[in-house]
Design a protein around this motif. Structure first.
Motif, PDB file in Angstrom:
ATOM      1  N   PHE A 276       0.818  -1.220   0.000  1.00 33.76           N
ATOM      2  CA  PHE A 276       0.000   0.000   0.000  1.00 33.76           C
ATOM      3  C   PHE A 276       0.854   1.274   0.000  1.00 33.76           C
ATOM      4  CE2 PHE A 276      -4.655  -0.953   1.202  1.00 33.76           C
ATOM      5  CZ  PHE A 276      -4.629  -2.171   0.556  1.00 33.76           C
ATOM      6  N   THR A 277       2.171   1.126   0.213  1.00 35.04           N
ATOM      7  CA  THR A 277       3.012   2.338   0.189  1.00 35.04           C
ATOM      8  C   THR A 277       3.389   2.727  -1.241  1.00 35.04           C
ATOM      9  OG1 THR A 277       5.152   1.205   0.379  1.00 35.04           O
ATOM     10  CG2 THR A 277       3.999   1.710   2.437  1.00 35.04           C
ATOM     11  N   THR A 278       2.915   1.931  -2.216  1.00 34.38           N
ATOM     12  CA  THR A 278       3.219   2.263  -3.615  1.00 34.38           C
ATOM     13  C   THR A 278       2.027   2.911  -4.337  1.00 34.38           C
ATOM     14  OG1 THR A 278       2.513   0.064  -4.357  1.00 34.38           O
ATOM     15  CG2 THR A 278       4.840   0.329  -3.813  1.00 34.38           C
ATOM     16  N   ILE A 279       0.897   3.003  -3.633  1.00 36.37           N
ATOM     17  CA  ILE A 279      -0.328   3.508  -4.273  1.00 36.37           C
ATOM     18  C   ILE A 279      -0.185   5.008  -4.569  1.00 36.37           C
ATOM     19  CG2 ILE A 279      -2.802   3.923  -3.947  1.00 36.37           C
ATOM     20  CD1 ILE A 279      -2.725   1.569  -1.887  1.00 36.37           C
ATOM     21  N   ARG A 280      -0.513   5.387  -5.812  1.00 30.94           N
ATOM     22  CA  ARG A 280      -0.557   6.829  -6.129  1.00 30.94           C
ATOM     23  C   ARG A 280      -1.989   7.239  -6.455  1.00 30.94           C
ATOM     24  NH1 ARG A 280       4.255   5.893  -9.146  1.00 30.94           N
ATOM     25  NH2 ARG A 280       3.120   6.210 -11.092  1.00 30.94           N
TER      26      ARG A 280
END
Lengths: 459, 121
Positions: free
Chosen positions: A290-294
């Motif tokens: 989820f830390t890659t979601i833009r």
């Protein structure tokens, strides 16, 4: 993300008990290709298991069938496909009820229902334990054998793959038992785009899309804290819709003319809901980061979601086990101004003394003062003596049913034998409730997957 | 190094939040109201401060950073009286732990506090 095929997946229900009009409005309010409906919370399966033990035709989300009856003519006409875990512990019974509805509506020969089974581990539980599957509680580490005789249901969380197979074989409505909420959204995406099940970034993208719409309007303005007064039209909230693209990016939106809002804050609040370690959102299909979601605003009520990365699925499946825990009851009384909090506290002390004098034992006695500290505890600060009223709310929990039963008879007497200015007891004695508790565990997926079946039934 | 003068400010002026549950653990996602405040939150809303804020109400606190969403995620362990169906709490599923965290005060530069308070109107 430009041009190309777009697949529209609409969220229709966020839980068993969600707004009944939502799926109908999703089908009628604009173009969609799929309707996903999530019904299963953690202990829902045990409620359904209990219902099935009394009636072999029960054990699924009953609301689903009349709901399908309302939308079947439309979805058949428009070619909308449905994925749902409404089947609970009796997906076959659920599928047959939907087929009956279709025939009643004159849709005989026009509807194929895909049925996914194999998640139910209850019949094989002893064999599994004997074969060394300990199914330890993920929170406490205790082995399942500790509570084996109290287990009421045990279901493995299946992923998207059997649902993709059902869609490939022509099912218009796919009915399952315990599959993941996210799988209901992943399956349409993988079916439509033909993605490889080992394309981990696509799995992660679909997982995030599923997470965003699996709680219904909670991503489109419902329960939105930021600027909540500015959210308009919640009498007719637009439930969320995923517009999925082949590259794995997608847009979250809702039908025009509906209330609520789809914005970066509304989607962000849903993304962090029930989140654990954001680097590892684990599902049976893969692991999403989820830390890659833009997120990016892409017009009114449109948020573009992209950049999602993921990793391989783990060798384990989660198992949702429900077991009998004990009994509980909660009683309430309302104390009025002045010094309402002090009066409620005095009543609590009297009640506790009486329980003690009766020699009753409880695992827990919990007192809350609604209007003072029920939700924020001591963080709410001291109560004003000018508060107009305070609700005394006392709960007890025990494995001893008689103790809980007696507690329920100790609330009303406080009215004439305790502090003054008391009211709000018209509801009568509190109910003794059975506690069915949740035991999350892991199991090797090789112990489950060979038993998973996909069938196509026709109206 | 010159340090800007700071004042205490409740997190409600700097962030919004949503909370939920996993068993007996509540999670609170804390989201900066302005992306430029994320760094301030990251430095100010430490595990130690959050543990102190919730002392007596939770056992362990874990924190995860999501700079992409200008958000921090907190896990508050043993916060729900057993959680799920076992819990006797009104808020058995931790739905309003979100605003309980927003009560917390952190030191912020005067200029930020001024802007944040204005935005809240």
């Amino acid at each position: 993300m430009s041009g190309g095929k777009v697949v529209r997946i609409a969220g229709g229900q966020g839980f068993w008990g969600d707004w009944l009009e939502a799926p109908v409005r999703q089908v009628q309010g604009g173009p969609i290709d799929y309707l996903m409906m999530d019904y299963l919370a953690e202990v829902t399966m045990s409620i359904m298991q209990k219902q099935r033990s009394r009636n072999p035709h029960a054990g699924y989300a009953r609301d689903f069938v009349p709901l399908m009856e309302r939308i079947l003519p439309d979805i058949v006409k428009k070619g909308i496909r449905v994925t749902s875990n409404a089947g609970g512990v009796n997906p076959r019974g659920c599928a047959e009820a939907v087929l009956d509805s279709a025939r009643k509506l004159g849709l005989g020969g026009k509807l194929k229902v895909g049925l996914v089974t194999g998640d139910d581990l209850l019949p094989d539980l002893d064999e599994l334990i004997a074969a060394g599957h300990e199914m330890r509680d993920m929170e406490t580490g205790r082995p399942l054998s500790d509570i084996r005789d109290r287990v009421l249901s045990a279901n493995a969380y299946l992923g998207m793959q059997p649902m993709v197979e059902a869609l490939r074989r022509g099912a218009q409505v796919v009915i399952t038992g315990r599959v993941t909420d996210t799988g209901l959204t992943l399956a349409p995406m993988f079916h439509e785009f033909g993605w490889d099940f080992d394309d981990w970034d696509k799995v992660a993208a679909g997982t995030v899309a599923g997470h965003i719409i699996e709680c219904g309007a909670q991503s489109s303005g419902g329960n939105l804290l930021k600027d909540w007064r500015s959210v308009k039209g919640l009498a007719n909230p637009g439930f969320p819709i995923v517009e999925a693209h082949e590259d794995g990016s997608f847009v979250i939106t809702k039908h025009p003319g509906t209330g609520g809002v789809v914005s970066v804050p509304s989607v962000t609040e849903q993304l962090v809901y029930e989140m654990g370690d954001p680097h590892q959102y684990i599902t049976p299909d893969g692991v999403a980061d989820f830390t890659t979601i833009r997120l990016k605003r892409a017009g009114k009520d449109r948020v573009q979601v992209s950049g999602i990365r993921g990793g391989p699925r783990t060798p384990m499946l989660k198992v949702s086990i429900a077991y009998f825990y004990g009994y509980k009851a909660v009683g309430t009384l309302v104390y009025g101004w002045p010094d309402a909090h002090d009066k409620a506290r005095a009543a609590d002390a009297i009640l506790r003394q009486r329980l003690k004098d009766l020699g009753l034992e409880f695992e827990q006695i919990l007192t809350e003062y609604v209007g003072v500290d029920a939700t924020h505890g001591r963080l709410a600060g001291p109560a004003s003596p000018e508060l107009p009223e305070v609700q005394l709310r006392i709960g007890v929990r025990s494995t001893d049913k008689a103790a809980v039963e007696r507690f329920t008879r100790e609330i009303a007497p406080l009215v004439l034998t305790g502090p003054p200015s008391v009211t709000g007891f018209a509801g009568g004695r509190p109910q003794v409730e059975e506690i069915v508790a949740y035991w999350p565990a892991l199991i090797d997926r090789t112990a489950v997957e060979p038993g998973v079946r996909v069938e196509i039934l026709e109206a | 190094m010159a340090t800007a003068k700071t004042v205490p400010l409740q997190l409600r002026y700097l962030a919004h939040a949503r909370s939920g549950d996993k068993g007996n653990t509540a999670n609170v996602g804390l989201i900066a109201l302005e992306p430029e405040w994320y760094d301030l939150l990251r430095k100010a809303v430490t595990v130690a401060r959050v543990r102190r804020h919730f002392r007596g109400m939770v056992s362990r606190v874990d924190r995860y950073e999501l700079p992409n969403l200008s958000a921090l995620n907190f896990l508050l362990h043993d916060a729900l009286d057993g959680g799920g169906t076992i819990s006797l709490k009104t808020d058995a599923q931790g739905k309003v732990y979100s605003t309980a965290l927003l009560r917390m005060e952190v030191p912020v530069p005067v200029a930020v506090a001024r802007k944040a308070r204005k935005g809240a109107r």
